[in-house]
Design a protein around this motif. Structure first.
Motif, mmCIF file in Angstrom:
data_model
loop_
_atom_site.group_PDB
_atom_site.id
_atom_site.type_symbol
_atom_site.label_atom_id
_atom_site.label_comp_id
_atom_site.label_asym_id
_atom_site.label_seq_id
_atom_site.Cartn_x
_atom_site.Cartn_y
_atom_site.Cartn_z
ATOM 1 N N ALA A 1 0.704 -1.456 0.457
ATOM 2 C CA ALA A 1 0.027 0.177 0.381
ATOM 3 C C ALA A 1 0.580 1.048 0.305
ATOM 4 O O ALA A 1 0.859 2.337 -0.498
ATOM 5 C CB ALA A 1 -1.310 -0.340 1.360
ATOM 6 N N GLY A 2 2.217 1.096 1.269
ATOM 7 C CA GLY A 2 2.707 2.359 0.827
ATOM 8 C C GLY A 2 3.328 2.596 -0.644
ATOM 9 O O GLY A 2 3.681 3.335 -0.546
ATOM 10 N N GLY B 1 -4.923 1.583 -8.446
ATOM 11 C CA GLY B 1 -3.824 1.072 -7.098
ATOM 12 C C GLY B 1 -3.947 1.600 -6.037
ATOM 13 O O GLY B 1 -4.986 1.723 -5.030
ATOM 14 N N LEU B 2 -4.505 2.906 -5.946
ATOM 15 C CA LEU B 2 -4.907 3.342 -4.760
ATOM 16 C C LEU B 2 -6.675 3.804 -4.136
ATOM 17 O O LEU B 2 -6.619 3.284 -2.982
ATOM 18 C CB LEU B 2 -5.068 5.889 -5.063
ATOM 19 C CG LEU B 2 -3.866 6.265 -5.261
ATOM 20 C CD1 LEU B 2 -4.032 7.420 -6.295
ATOM 21 C CD2 LEU B 2 -2.644 6.223 -4.020
ATOM 22 N N ALA C 1 -7.174 1.979 -0.502
ATOM 23 C CA ALA C 1 -8.240 2.314 0.024
ATOM 24 C C ALA C 1 -9.615 0.886 0.143
ATOM 25 O O ALA C 1 -10.361 0.834 1.522
ATOM 26 C CB ALA C 1 -9.592 3.129 -0.352
ATOM 27 N N HIS C 2 -10.071 0.641 -0.641
ATOM 28 C CA HIS C 2 -10.984 -0.540 -0.719
ATOM 29 C C HIS C 2 -10.282 -1.454 0.658
ATOM 30 O O HIS C 2 -11.199 -2.134 1.445
ATOM 31 C CB HIS C 2 -11.195 -1.406 -2.418
ATOM 32 C CG HIS C 2 -12.103 -2.409 -2.375
ATOM 33 N ND1 HIS C 2 -11.673 -3.981 -1.782
ATOM 34 C CD2 HIS C 2 -13.058 -2.889 -2.392
ATOM 35 C CE1 HIS C 2 -12.554 -4.681 -1.901
ATOM 36 N NE2 HIS C 2 -13.196 -4.217 -2.589
ATOM 37 N N ASP C 3 -9.311 -1.922 0.236
ATOM 38 C CA ASP C 3 -8.626 -2.858 0.918
ATOM 39 C C ASP C 3 -8.839 -2.760 2.295
ATOM 40 O O ASP C 3 -9.088 -3.580 3.466
ATOM 41 C CB ASP C 3 -6.985 -3.592 1.063
ATOM 42 C CG ASP C 3 -6.942 -4.338 -0.320
ATOM 43 O OD1 ASP C 3 -8.146 -4.766 -0.762
ATOM 44 O OD2 ASP C 3 -5.576 -5.161 -0.394
ATOM 45 N N PHE D 1 -4.906 4.630 5.806
ATOM 46 C CA PHE D 1 -4.119 4.562 4.884
ATOM 47 C C PHE D 1 -5.663 4.525 3.428
ATOM 48 O O PHE D 1 -5.968 5.511 3.055
ATOM 49 C CB PHE D 1 -4.136 3.157 4.591
ATOM 50 C CG PHE D 1 -2.413 2.464 5.099
ATOM 51 C CD1 PHE D 1 -1.895 2.585 4.080
ATOM 52 C CD2 PHE D 1 -2.662 3.167 6.343
ATOM 53 C CE1 PHE D 1 -0.196 1.734 4.505
ATOM 54 C CE2 PHE D 1 -1.001 2.477 6.523
ATOM 55 C CZ PHE D 1 0.610 1.925 5.427
ATOM 56 N N GLY D 2 -6.681 4.415 4.042
ATOM 57 C CA GLY D 2 -7.850 4.856 3.142
ATOM 58 C C GLY D 2 -8.091 6.187 2.763
ATOM 59 O O GLY D 2 -8.406 6.174 1.696
ATOM 60 N N THR D 3 -8.276 7.206 4.008
ATOM 61 C CA THR D 3 -8.031 8.478 3.806
ATOM 62 C C THR D 3 -7.393 8.647 2.744
ATOM 63 O O THR D 3 -7.563 9.294 2.183
ATOM 64 C CB THR D 3 -8.379 8.569 5.231
ATOM 65 O OG1 THR D 3 -9.411 8.476 5.746
ATOM 66 C CG2 THR D 3 -8.899 10.635 5.079
ATOM 67 N N LEU D 4 -6.375 8.695 3.303
ATOM 68 C CA LEU D 4 -4.755 9.662 2.246
ATOM 69 C C LEU D 4 -5.525 8.907 0.508
ATOM 70 O O LEU D 4 -5.092 9.499 -0.589
ATOM 71 C CB LEU D 4 -3.747 8.602 2.588
ATOM 72 C CG LEU D 4 -2.448 9.337 1.851
ATOM 73 C CD1 LEU D 4 -2.889 10.993 1.660
ATOM 74 C CD2 LEU D 4 -1.110 9.120 2.538
#
Length: 241
Positions: A19-20, A59-60, A64-66, A83-86
């Protein structure tokens, strides 16, 4: 051993690292394309950047979905929300709260009239309804304000903001086609069960390129929603999560 390593299994750390990577890669390519690329002198590179940003924008949304399913850091809603908010902010200024509510409704009522992602119209009408469901005044003001700020800073270079807007629009189409329309369209073939979802079975390389495996393994995702995108192929291979 650090507190993070004690708290989270290695698979969670892999998910967080991936994710990062997606988030950082999008930021790096966005900064390069908007602030440093001269598309008139390097049109081929500009097209490559546009394609790359589109895929990373998909991918972003998948990050967020994950996060919505708690799949990045299981057991830590705060980290998943961060993570999802960003990721959603970078994607198109979307609201985490709004999307998570609607996405959980999608899983409860997939392929029915109570599913906010579902429509009985054709693909164009369905896509328009899909966009209207998620793009509201909040997103309009966030993106509009960002465009104005970029224009003030960049001056004559302001059209390069297209390297944010265009990839987001193209990514939304890609997500719709491969993550919603193909898996959930009725009448194409029988759904395997009550989830009203099918997997497109493109093969792993194309599945990754089109929708980070959420098209190729969409039925598996509905069966095992807490499995992150990078582990979806193993759910079919092993017959479970």
């Amino acid at each position: 051993m650090s507190e993070t390593l004690r708290r989270f299994p290695s698979s969670s750390l892999v998910g967080a690292a991936l994710a990062g990577v997606v988030i950082c890669a999008w930021i790096a390519l966005h900064v390069f394309a908007v602030w440093h690329l001269d598309a008139t002198d390097a049109p081929v590179l500009a097209v490559v950047c546009l394609i790359g940003l589109t895929w990373l924008s998909v991918g972003l949304f998948i990050v967020a979905h994950d996060a919505m399913h708690g799949a990045i850091f299981p057991g830590s809603p705060r980290l998943n929300r961060a993570f999802g908010t960003l990721a959603l902010l970078l994607f198109a200024g979307f609201s985490w709260r709004k999307l998570i509510v609607k996405h959980m409704a999608h899983h409860r009522h997939a392929g029915t009239d109570d599913d906010p992602d579902f429509s009985r119209g054709g693909p164009v009408a369905w896509y328009i309804a899909f966009v209207r469901t998620y793009f509201g005044w909040r997103e309009f003001w966030v993106l509009g304000g960002s465009v104005i700020l970029y224009a003030l800073i960049l001056g004559p270079r302001w059209p390069y903001v297209a390297f944010w807007a265009v990839p987001s629009i193209l990514a939304s189409m890609q997500l719709f086609v491969f993550g919603t329309w193909l898996p959930h369209r009725p009448g194409h073939d029988a759904f395997p069960d009550r989830h009203n979802a099918r997997s497109t079975r493109f093969g792993d390389p194309l599945s990754l390129l089109t929708c980070f495996h959420f098209g190729g393994y969409h039925h598996e995702h509905h069966l095992y929603p807490s499995v992150p995108w990078w582990r979806l192929p193993s759910t079919r291979e092993r017959g479970g999560a």
